[in-house]
Enzyme design. Structure first.
Site, PDB file in Angstrom:
ATOM      1  N   SER A  94      10.646  35.656  36.332  1.00  0.00           N
ATOM      2  CA  SER A  94       9.983  36.478  35.327  1.00  0.00           C
ATOM      3  C   SER A  94      10.750  37.782  35.243  1.00  0.00           C
ATOM      4  CB  SER A  94       8.545  36.757  35.777  1.00  0.00           C
ATOM      5  OG  SER A  94       8.031  37.884  35.098  1.00  0.00           O
ATOM      6  N   VAL A 117      11.447  28.032  35.336  1.00  0.00           N
ATOM      7  CA  VAL A 117      12.609  28.193  36.216  1.00  0.00           C
ATOM      8  C   VAL A 117      12.137  28.950  37.456  1.00  0.00           C
ATOM      9  CG1 VAL A 117      14.981  29.066  36.385  1.00  0.00           C
ATOM     10  CG2 VAL A 117      14.089  28.319  34.170  1.00  0.00           C
ATOM     11  N   GLY A 146      15.371  32.515  31.307  1.00  0.00           N
ATOM     12  CA  GLY A 146      14.272  31.653  30.857  1.00  0.00           C
ATOM     13  C   GLY A 146      14.545  31.110  29.457  1.00  0.00           C
ATOM     14  N   HIS A 147      15.091  31.981  28.581  1.00  0.00           N
ATOM     15  CA  HIS A 147      15.409  31.522  27.224  1.00  0.00           C
ATOM     16  C   HIS A 147      16.548  30.503  27.247  1.00  0.00           C
ATOM     17  CE1 HIS A 147      13.677  35.613  26.272  1.00  0.00           C
ATOM     18  NE2 HIS A 147      12.950  34.822  25.525  1.00  0.00           N
ATOM     19  N   ARG A 156       9.480  40.453  35.117  1.00  0.00           N
ATOM     20  CA  ARG A 156       8.726  41.441  35.905  1.00  0.00           C
ATOM     21  C   ARG A 156       9.070  41.412  37.387  1.00  0.00           C
ATOM     22  NH1 ARG A 156       2.624  41.211  33.490  1.00  0.00           N
ATOM     23  NH2 ARG A 156       3.194  41.484  31.318  1.00  0.00           N
ATOM     24  N   ASP A 174       4.352  30.009  30.145  1.00  0.00           N
ATOM     25  CA  ASP A 174       3.267  30.612  29.347  1.00  0.00           C
ATOM     26  C   ASP A 174       2.289  29.508  28.953  1.00  0.00           C
ATOM     27  OD1 ASP A 174       4.202  33.286  29.387  1.00  0.00           O
ATOM     28  OD2 ASP A 174       5.738  32.715  27.945  1.00  0.00           O
ATOM     29  N   GLY A 183      13.858  37.713  21.257  1.00  0.00           N
ATOM     30  CA  GLY A 183      15.132  38.333  21.600  1.00  0.00           C
ATOM     31  C   GLY A 183      15.140  38.871  23.013  1.00  0.00           C
TER      32      GLY A 183
HETATM   33  O1  PAF Z   1       6.983  33.517  23.745  1.00  0.00           O
HETATM   34  C1  PAF Z   1       7.403  34.344  22.911  1.00  0.00           C
HETATM   35  O2  PAF Z   1       8.471  34.928  23.067  1.00  0.00           O
HETATM   36  C2  PAF Z   1       6.569  34.651  21.668  1.00  0.00           C
HETATM   37  O3  PAF Z   1       5.215  34.622  21.950  1.00  0.00           O
HETATM   38  C3  PAF Z   1       6.896  33.708  20.488  1.00  0.00           C
HETATM   39  C4  PAF Z   1       6.538  32.261  20.797  1.00  0.00           C
HETATM   40  C5  PAF Z   1       8.376  33.803  20.153  1.00  0.00           C
HETATM   41  C6  PAF Z   1       6.100  34.124  19.253  1.00  0.00           C
HETATM   42  O4  PAF Z   1       6.422  35.408  18.853  1.00  0.00           O
END
Ligand code: PAF
Length: 291
Positions: free
Chosen positions: A181, A172, A31-32, A183, A146, A26
């Protein structure tokens, strides 16, 4: 957009076409959104999971203060055309508290980022295994930024035979190359300038690899950039085997993940590039010689 809060509600969401899952904790940011877009390119039905996983936090206080913005996250995901969100509570994911049986990331969980955060990758692969079983996707998308998490998840799927393909969404970057990031907001203007050394070191290393240089030369090329950067305190700059995150050595040839972590002022940043040491895969000449 369907929002499922329990395993039963999720199981009732009909599959259509290729289901692609994006796992998040969440507090969604750009990035998401890149992960969601990649998922939409790869499949027909996108399911986003939102769960702040207590098992992957080293400090209880960090877990408690992790931002929880479910309503805003769902509004954003709906505007992007996501099909379903799975947002379970702790009582759904860990009804008995800490699970009796969990997954270990093995050696991957003990090196580099894992050395700094003991148990973190065990917590990640445990929740990823559970979320794969619950969401039943054909594809799962993770952020390339990551790198060690991607290595751990690929190892989970390979070693425990999960019937799912793991895809990555490229990091990105700002126009000057700095990996985005959450950060980066902590960097002063001069620290932000110094932080560019991370992406430059990876570019130099990648260029050396593409020029056919040896592993030692590739690593040296990247470290040289960092050694000249003011205000950058390097944690590691390492070439990793993508199978298990072990540091590759000597005359290694093949795909490598070159990963860097450094403090710039008080801010710890990570970045990585995937490249190849030696000739491209399958470059075999008429005599069977590697070209
Ligand atoms: O990258 C993340 O946000 C978390 O490590 C993940 C993959 C959702 C697992 O909780």
């Amino acid at each position: 957009m369907i929002v499922a809060r329990t395993a039963e509600e999720l199981a009732a969401v009909p599959h259509h076409g290729t289901r692609v899952v994006v796992m998040t904790m969440g507090a969604l940011h750009d990035g998401h959104l890149a992960l969601v877009r990649r998922a939409q390119e790869l499949g027909d039905q996108v399911v986003v999971t939102i769960f702040v996983n207590p098992l992957q936090f080293n400090e209880a206080a960090d877990y408690e203060r992790y931002p929880r913005t479910l309503e805003a996250d769902c509004a954003l995901l709906e505007s992007l055309g996501v099909d379903a969100v799975f947002a379970p509570g702790d009582e759904v994911m860990y009804p008995a508290g800490v699970p009796v049986v969990s997954v270990s990331a093995g050696v991957i969980g003990t090196v580099l980022e894992g050395a700094a955060r003991p148990g973190h990758f065990d917590g990640v692969v445990t929740v990823v295994a559970k979320l794969l079983n619950l969401t039943q996707p054909q594809v799962a998308v993770f952020g390339a930024k990551d790198a060690q998490q991607v290595i751990a998840v690929r190892a989970l799927v390979r070693d425990l035979n999960f019937p799912v393909a793991i895809a990555t969404a490229s990091t990105v970057r700002d126009p000057d190359g700095l990996a985005q990031s959450s950060r980066n907001v902590f960097l002063s203007p001069s620290e932000r300038e110094s932080a560019l050394a991370l992406s430059r070191s990876l570019q130099e290393a990648d260029a050396a690899a593409q020029a056919g240089r040896s592993l030692a030369d590739v690593v040296a090329a990247g470290r040289e950039v960092l050694s000249r950067a003011a205000g950058v305190e390097v944690d590691y700059f390492s070439a990793l085997n993508p199978a298990d995150a072990s540091e590759v050595q000597g005359d290694y040839r093949g795909e490598v993940v070159i990963a860097v972590a450094a403090h710039v002022g008080a801010t710890r940043l990570i970045d990585n590039v995937t490249t190849r040491i030696g000739p491209p895969e399958g470059a075999v000449g008429a005599e069977g010689e590697l070209q």
